[in-house]
Scaffold this motif. Structure first.
Motif, short mmCIF file in Angstrom:
data_model
loop_
_atom_site.label_atom_id
_atom_site.label_comp_id
_atom_site.label_asym_id
_atom_site.label_seq_id
_atom_site.Cartn_x
_atom_site.Cartn_y
_atom_site.Cartn_z
N MET A 1 21.20 -17.63 -8.73
CA MET A 1 21.21 -17.91 -7.30
C MET A 1 20.06 -18.86 -6.97
N VAL A 2 20.39 -20.03 -6.48
CA VAL A 2 19.40 -21.00 -6.06
C VAL A 2 19.17 -20.78 -4.57
N ASN A 3 17.91 -20.62 -4.18
CA ASN A 3 17.61 -20.35 -2.78
C ASN A 3 17.76 -21.63 -1.97
N LYS A 4 18.76 -21.68 -1.11
CA LYS A 4 19.06 -22.87 -0.32
C LYS A 4 18.49 -22.78 1.08
N ILE A 5 17.92 -21.63 1.41
CA ILE A 5 17.41 -21.42 2.76
C ILE A 5 15.89 -21.53 2.73
N SER A 6 15.37 -22.42 3.55
CA SER A 6 13.91 -22.62 3.59
C SER A 6 13.29 -21.74 4.68
N ASP A 7 11.97 -21.61 4.62
CA ASP A 7 11.25 -20.86 5.66
C ASP A 7 11.45 -21.53 7.02
N GLU A 8 11.50 -22.86 7.01
CA GLU A 8 11.68 -23.60 8.27
C GLU A 8 13.05 -23.28 8.89
N THR A 9 14.06 -23.15 8.04
CA THR A 9 15.41 -22.84 8.54
C THR A 9 15.42 -21.46 9.17
N ILE A 10 14.79 -20.50 8.51
CA ILE A 10 14.73 -19.14 9.06
C ILE A 10 13.98 -19.14 10.38
N GLU A 11 12.89 -19.86 10.44
CA GLU A 11 12.10 -19.94 11.67
C GLU A 11 12.93 -20.55 12.80
N TYR A 12 13.64 -21.63 12.49
CA TYR A 12 14.48 -22.30 13.48
C TYR A 12 15.59 -21.38 13.97
N LEU A 13 16.24 -20.68 13.05
CA LEU A 13 17.32 -19.77 13.44
C LEU A 13 16.79 -18.61 14.27
N SER A 14 15.61 -18.12 13.94
CA SER A 14 15.05 -17.01 14.73
C SER A 14 14.72 -17.47 16.15
N ILE A 15 14.29 -18.74 16.29
CA ILE A 15 14.03 -19.28 17.62
C ILE A 15 15.35 -19.39 18.40
N LEU A 16 16.38 -19.92 17.75
CA LEU A 16 17.68 -20.05 18.42
C LEU A 16 18.24 -18.69 18.84
N ALA A 17 18.06 -17.68 17.98
CA ALA A 17 18.58 -16.35 18.26
C ALA A 17 17.61 -15.54 19.13
N LYS A 18 16.47 -16.13 19.46
CA LYS A 18 15.43 -15.47 20.26
C LYS A 18 15.02 -14.14 19.63
N LEU A 19 14.75 -14.22 18.32
CA LEU A 19 14.30 -13.04 17.57
C LEU A 19 12.87 -13.24 17.11
N GLU A 20 12.11 -12.18 17.10
CA GLU A 20 10.78 -12.21 16.52
C GLU A 20 10.87 -11.43 15.21
N LEU A 21 10.83 -12.14 14.09
CA LEU A 21 10.99 -11.52 12.79
C LEU A 21 9.64 -11.38 12.10
N THR A 22 9.47 -10.25 11.43
CA THR A 22 8.27 -10.07 10.61
C THR A 22 8.47 -10.87 9.33
N GLY A 23 7.40 -11.00 8.57
CA GLY A 23 7.50 -11.72 7.29
C GLY A 23 8.52 -11.08 6.37
#
Length: 97
Positions: A1-23
Motif C-alpha cells: 500500500m503506497v500512501n497517496k494521502i498527504s498531511d496537507e490533504t487531510i488538513e484541507y479535508l478537515s477544514i472543508l468538513a469543519k472537523l477538528e481532528l487530533t493527530g
C-alpha cells in the motif's frame, strides 16, 4: 500500500468538513482513505469491456400517474366564505401598520 494521502490533504479535508481532528485521528483518516483508494485501484483492474454503465442495479421506472386536474382548485367555493374579495383573492383588514 503506497500512501497517496498527504498531511496537507487531510488538513484541507478537515477544514472543508469543519472537523477538528487530533493527530491520531488524522493518521487514522490517512490510513482509511489510503485503503479506500487501494480498493478503487483494485476495482480499476477489472475488465469492464462491453459492460454498460448504469445508475441503478434494478431498472428505474416512473410509477407515478400523470398530474391531471379533475376537480379544480375550489377557489370559487373558498371565496364564497371570504368577508371580502378582490381579483380572486381574500380582502382582510390590516393587522399592523
Amino acid at each position: 500500500m503506497v500512501n497517496k494521502i498527504s498531511d496537507e490533504t487531510i488538513e484541507y479535508l478537515s477544514i472543508l468538513a469543519k472537523l477538528e481532528l487530533t493527530g491520531e485521528e488524522k493518521e487514522q483518516a490517512k490510513k482509511d482513505m489510503g485503503r479506500m483508494l487501494d480498493y478503487i485501484d483494485k476495482l480499476n483492474e477489472l475488465d469492464t469491456t462491453g459492460v454498460e454503465p448504469m445508475s441503478h442495479v434494478f431498472p428505474v421506472e416512473n410509477v407515478f400517474r400523470d398530474d391531471v386536474v379533475i376537480n379544480g382548485d375550489g377557489s370559487e367555493d373558498t371565496l364564497k366564505n371570504a368577508p371580502g374579495q378582490k381579483d380572486n383573492m381574500f380582502v382582510a383588514p390590516k393587522t399592523f401598520d
